[in-house]
Scaffold this motif. Structure first.
Motif, PDB file in Angstrom:
ATOM      1  N   VAL A 244       0.873  -1.173   0.000  1.00  0.00           N
ATOM      2  CA  VAL A 244       0.000   0.000   0.000  1.00  0.00           C
ATOM      3  C   VAL A 244       0.905   1.216   0.000  1.00  0.00           C
ATOM      4  N   VAL A 245       0.756   2.043  -1.034  1.00  0.00           N
ATOM      5  CA  VAL A 245       1.513   3.282  -1.154  1.00  0.00           C
ATOM      6  C   VAL A 245       0.524   4.431  -1.025  1.00  0.00           C
ATOM      7  N   GLU A 246       0.842   5.386  -0.166  1.00  0.00           N
ATOM      8  CA  GLU A 246      -0.096   6.470   0.110  1.00  0.00           C
ATOM      9  C   GLU A 246       0.579   7.831   0.070  1.00  0.00           C
ATOM     10  N   GLU A 247      -0.242   8.851  -0.081  1.00  0.00           N
ATOM     11  CA  GLU A 247       0.215  10.213   0.116  1.00  0.00           C
ATOM     12  C   GLU A 247       0.466  10.377   1.614  1.00  0.00           C
ATOM     13  N   ARG A 248       1.640  10.874   1.962  1.00  0.00           N
ATOM     14  CA  ARG A 248       2.089  10.805   3.347  1.00  0.00           C
ATOM     15  C   ARG A 248       1.146  11.505   4.327  1.00  0.00           C
ATOM     16  N   SER A 249       0.726  12.713   4.029  1.00  0.00           N
ATOM     17  CA  SER A 249      -0.104  13.441   4.987  1.00  0.00           C
ATOM     18  C   SER A 249      -1.449  12.763   5.180  1.00  0.00           C
ATOM     19  N   ALA A 250      -2.011  12.201   4.095  1.00  0.00           N
ATOM     20  CA  ALA A 250      -3.290  11.500   4.218  1.00  0.00           C
ATOM     21  C   ALA A 250      -3.141  10.267   5.100  1.00  0.00           C
ATOM     22  N   ALA A 251      -2.018   9.558   4.942  1.00  0.00           N
ATOM     23  CA  ALA A 251      -1.778   8.366   5.761  1.00  0.00           C
ATOM     24  C   ALA A 251      -1.638   8.740   7.233  1.00  0.00           C
ATOM     25  N   GLU A 252      -0.882   9.779   7.495  1.00  0.00           N
ATOM     26  CA  GLU A 252      -0.661  10.186   8.885  1.00  0.00           C
ATOM     27  C   GLU A 252      -1.946  10.691   9.532  1.00  0.00           C
ATOM     28  N   GLU A 253      -2.787  11.360   8.752  1.00  0.00           N
ATOM     29  CA  GLU A 253      -4.039  11.881   9.296  1.00  0.00           C
ATOM     30  C   GLU A 253      -4.960  10.776   9.791  1.00  0.00           C
ATOM     31  N   ARG A 254      -4.928   9.637   9.116  1.00  0.00           N
ATOM     32  CA  ARG A 254      -5.805   8.551   9.551  1.00  0.00           C
ATOM     33  C   ARG A 254      -5.097   7.565  10.489  1.00  0.00           C
ATOM     34  N   GLY A 255      -3.871   7.899  10.893  1.00  0.00           N
ATOM     35  CA  GLY A 255      -3.183   7.109  11.902  1.00  0.00           C
ATOM     36  C   GLY A 255      -2.327   5.986  11.389  1.00  0.00           C
ATOM     37  N   SER A 256      -2.066   5.937  10.089  1.00  0.00           N
ATOM     38  CA  SER A 256      -1.193   4.898   9.548  1.00  0.00           C
ATOM     39  C   SER A 256       0.266   5.312   9.694  1.00  0.00           C
ATOM     40  N   ARG A 257       1.144   4.329   9.684  1.00  0.00           N
ATOM     41  CA  ARG A 257       2.574   4.587   9.912  1.00  0.00           C
ATOM     42  C   ARG A 257       3.346   4.553   8.597  1.00  0.00           C
ATOM     43  N   PRO A 258       3.841   5.706   8.122  1.00  0.00           N
ATOM     44  CA  PRO A 258       4.706   5.693   6.938  1.00  0.00           C
ATOM     45  C   PRO A 258       5.988   4.914   7.222  1.00  0.00           C
ATOM     46  N   ARG A 259       6.324   3.976   6.343  1.00  0.00           N
ATOM     47  CA  ARG A 259       7.465   3.101   6.607  1.00  0.00           C
ATOM     48  C   ARG A 259       8.666   3.416   5.731  1.00  0.00           C
ATOM     49  N   ALA A 260       8.451   3.925   4.542  1.00  0.00           N
ATOM     50  CA  ALA A 260       9.555   4.293   3.657  1.00  0.00           C
ATOM     51  C   ALA A 260       9.024   5.210   2.570  1.00  0.00           C
ATOM     52  N   VAL A 261       9.890   6.079   2.102  1.00  0.00           N
ATOM     53  CA  VAL A 261       9.540   6.987   1.014  1.00  0.00           C
ATOM     54  C   VAL A 261      10.033   6.393  -0.308  1.00  0.00           C
ATOM     55  N   LEU A 262       9.155   6.350  -1.309  1.00  0.00           N
ATOM     56  CA  LEU A 262       9.569   5.988  -2.658  1.00  0.00           C
ATOM     57  C   LEU A 262      10.134   7.254  -3.281  1.00  0.00           C
ATOM     58  N   ALA A 263      11.451   7.389  -3.205  1.00  0.00           N
ATOM     59  CA  ALA A 263      12.077   8.688  -3.456  1.00  0.00           C
ATOM     60  C   ALA A 263      12.448   8.934  -4.906  1.00  0.00           C
ATOM     61  N   GLY A 264      12.829   7.890  -5.657  1.00  0.00           N
ATOM     62  CA  GLY A 264      13.270   8.116  -7.027  1.00  0.00           C
ATOM     63  C   GLY A 264      13.252   6.856  -7.861  1.00  0.00           C
ATOM     64  N   LEU A 409      14.870   4.202  -2.197  1.00  0.00           N
ATOM     65  CA  LEU A 409      13.976   4.298  -1.038  1.00  0.00           C
ATOM     66  C   LEU A 409      14.683   5.043   0.070  1.00  0.00           C
ATOM     67  N   ARG A 410      13.917   5.828   0.816  1.00  0.00           N
ATOM     68  CA  ARG A 410      14.466   6.471   1.998  1.00  0.00           C
ATOM     69  C   ARG A 410      13.663   6.056   3.229  1.00  0.00           C
ATOM     70  N   ARG A 411      14.354   5.844   4.319  1.00  0.00           N
ATOM     71  CA  ARG A 411      13.698   5.545   5.572  1.00  0.00           C
ATOM     72  C   ARG A 411      12.867   6.741   6.004  1.00  0.00           C
ATOM     73  N   CYS A 412      11.688   6.477   6.526  1.00  0.00           N
ATOM     74  CA  CYS A 412      10.809   7.562   6.972  1.00  0.00           C
ATOM     75  C   CYS A 412      11.288   8.130   8.290  1.00  0.00           C
ATOM     76  N   GLU A 413      11.577   9.378   8.280  1.00  0.00           N
ATOM     77  CA  GLU A 413      11.847  10.085   9.530  1.00  0.00           C
ATOM     78  C   GLU A 413      10.535  10.752   9.963  1.00  0.00           C
ATOM     79  N   LYS A 414      10.463  11.161  11.210  1.00  0.00           N
ATOM     80  CA  LYS A 414       9.247  11.797  11.693  1.00  0.00           C
ATOM     81  C   LYS A 414       9.003  13.108  10.961  1.00  0.00           C
ATOM     82  N   SER A 415       7.730  13.318  10.583  1.00  0.00           N
ATOM     83  CA  SER A 415       7.380  14.569   9.935  1.00  0.00           C
ATOM     84  C   SER A 415       7.551  15.727  10.899  1.00  0.00           C
ATOM     85  N   PRO A 416       8.005  16.877  10.378  1.00  0.00           N
ATOM     86  CA  PRO A 416       8.131  18.035  11.258  1.00  0.00           C
ATOM     87  C   PRO A 416       6.773  18.472  11.763  1.00  0.00           C
ATOM     88  N   SER A 417       6.690  18.796  13.009  1.00  0.00           N
ATOM     89  CA  SER A 417       5.397  19.174  13.590  1.00  0.00           C
ATOM     90  C   SER A 417       5.031  20.593  13.197  1.00  0.00           C
TER      91      SER A 417
END
Length: 417
Positions: A244-264, A409-417
């Motif tokens: 499951v690949v999601e738009e990061r902010s939408a995933a975080e809003e519903r409480g899902s955990r971003p695990r990695a960024v598909l960067a390039g 791929l990049r490891r997901c770091e915490k989004s800036p608050s």
């Protein structure tokens, strides 16, 4: 790259695996991390007397426990794998019907496929020639088709967003993920994406025997040994992975955990079995993926290699890494977990993506089973896993017909608050 949605970040939130070394993600990762090889003698009915002697078969998989009967009768084994893996990925992403029923057009499906449903197709054609047309089931027209998995996952899940199928050789597994990221940039919230294959039916195996690069070795410990003097081709496998690949902010809003960024991502084409030429094509793909990710070569912490097991192809891959990464190519850890399970065609690079995400989370590089005496200038991880701080991974794939692809791929770091 100038899209108004460029700021939309695509992240992996769910992983579902059906593989020869595990019929779920946890079992797959445990065996991968431990470097367990499950390659063995082919046992699928009708394949016993064919020249292919060793393969990676999925064991412990009962589709009747995971998929409704009405879908089972319509579909081939490759779609059973894909549907089961999609379920696991959706559960892992915490993406339930309550989420996507509110907006079914916000979820799409993309799969890659190399051959489609050979087992189903063979059975129905045998009925046609042996008993007559009245004995051919109505689902013959769709079950063999390479688009079947996308269609059935979409129908079963009620996903009405952008759907598609990528047919670009084995590298299509990575290309499907790139397609998903572009879909998310255009506004879709989530995409169920990946690939699963079932190439171990008699008809399918006979088709593969035309590949000179297919290993005919009967010893499971020696049949698939890339980057060594004993390399004699690749071993095929069934299974694959769905994400499951999601738009990061939408995933975080519903409480899902971003695990990695598909960067390039980038892809090239160099022609069927032209392995020497694949050096330039793969290097260009790596350079393109790095540029797409805004990533310097020295930032790559681990490489998941294509590792075909053909001497000329292995040399070309090592040289391509040197061309694209410079001195860092000889320093960065390189692994190919697929030597313990076989190459699941389009499913192979998606399994590598799953392993790369899990490796970054676990700070460990899994080993390359059955490989000991490496004959290329790469730091191939063998024997046992290697602890390492992993922030960025590079996954490579080449197809027998000449496609090349690379993904960062990049490891997901915490989004800036």
């Amino acid at each position: 790259m100038n899209s108004p949605h460029k700021e939309r970040c695509s992240v992996v939130t769910g992983i579902g695996v059906i593989a020869p070394n595990g019929a779920n993600t946890e079992a797959f990762w445990k065996a991968t991390k431990e470097g367990i090889s499950v390659l063995d003698t082919v046992t699928r009915e009708g394949c016993e007397d064919l020249p292919l002697k060793v393969a990676g078969e999925v064991g412990g998989f009962d589709p009747t426990e995971l998929i409704e009967e009405r879908f089972l009768v319509q579909t081939d084994r490759f779609t059973h794998f894909a549907m089961a893996a999609a379920n696991l990925a959706l559960d892992d992403a915490l993406l339930g019907r309550a989420d996507y029923n509110r907006s079914p057009f916000a979820v799409g499906v993309v799969t890659a496929a190399g051959s489609g449903g050979g087992e189903f197709g063979q059975r129905e054609l045998q009925r046609l020639w042996g008993q007559g047309s009245r004995y051919v089931g109505p689902y013959q027209s769709i079950a063999w088709f390479y688009a079947a998995s996308t269609g059935q996952i979409s129908i079963r899940g009620g996903f009405k967003g952008p759907c598609g199928v990528v047919a670009s050789d084995e590298a299509g597994g990575l290309d499907a993920l790139a397609h998903a990221t572009r879909t998310i940039r255009r506004g879709t919230e989530a995409v169920v994406v990946g690939a699963a294959e079932a190439p171990l039916a008699p008809y399918s195996v006979v088709c593969q025997l035309g590949y000179e690069d297919l290993s005919r070795c009967a010893d499971p410990d020696r049949a698939y040994r890339p980057f060594t003097d004993g390399a004699c081709g690749f071993v095929p496998a069934e299974g694959g992975a769905m994400l499951v690949v999601e738009e990061r902010s939408a995933a975080e809003e519903r409480g899902s955990r971003p695990r990695a960024v598909l960067a390039g991502h980038a892809a090239t084409f160099t022609g069927a079995a032209l392995w020497t030429e694949s050096r330039e094509g793969l290097a260009r793909a790596i350079e393109g993926a790095l540029a797409d990710a805004g990533c310097a070569p020295e930032e790559i912490d681990v490489v998941f290699a294509d590792a075909l097991g053909v001497p000329s192809a292995d040399r070309a891959e090592a040289l391509a890494l040197a061309d694209a990464l410079g001195r860092h190519a000889a320093e960065v850890p390189v692994t190919a977990p697929k030597t313990g399970i076989g190459r699941a065609y389009c499913g192979a690079p998606v399994l590598d993506i799953a392993a790369a995400v899990l490796s970054m989370e676990g700070s460990v590089v899994p080993p390359t089973p059955n490989v000991v005496d490496v004959n290329v200038d790469l730091d191939v991880v063998t024997g046992k896993s290697r602890p390492a701080e992993l922030r960025t991974a590079l996954v490579l794939s080449r197809g027998l017909m000449g496609s090349n692809a690379a993904m960062v791929l990049r490891r997901c770091e915490k989004s800036p608050s």
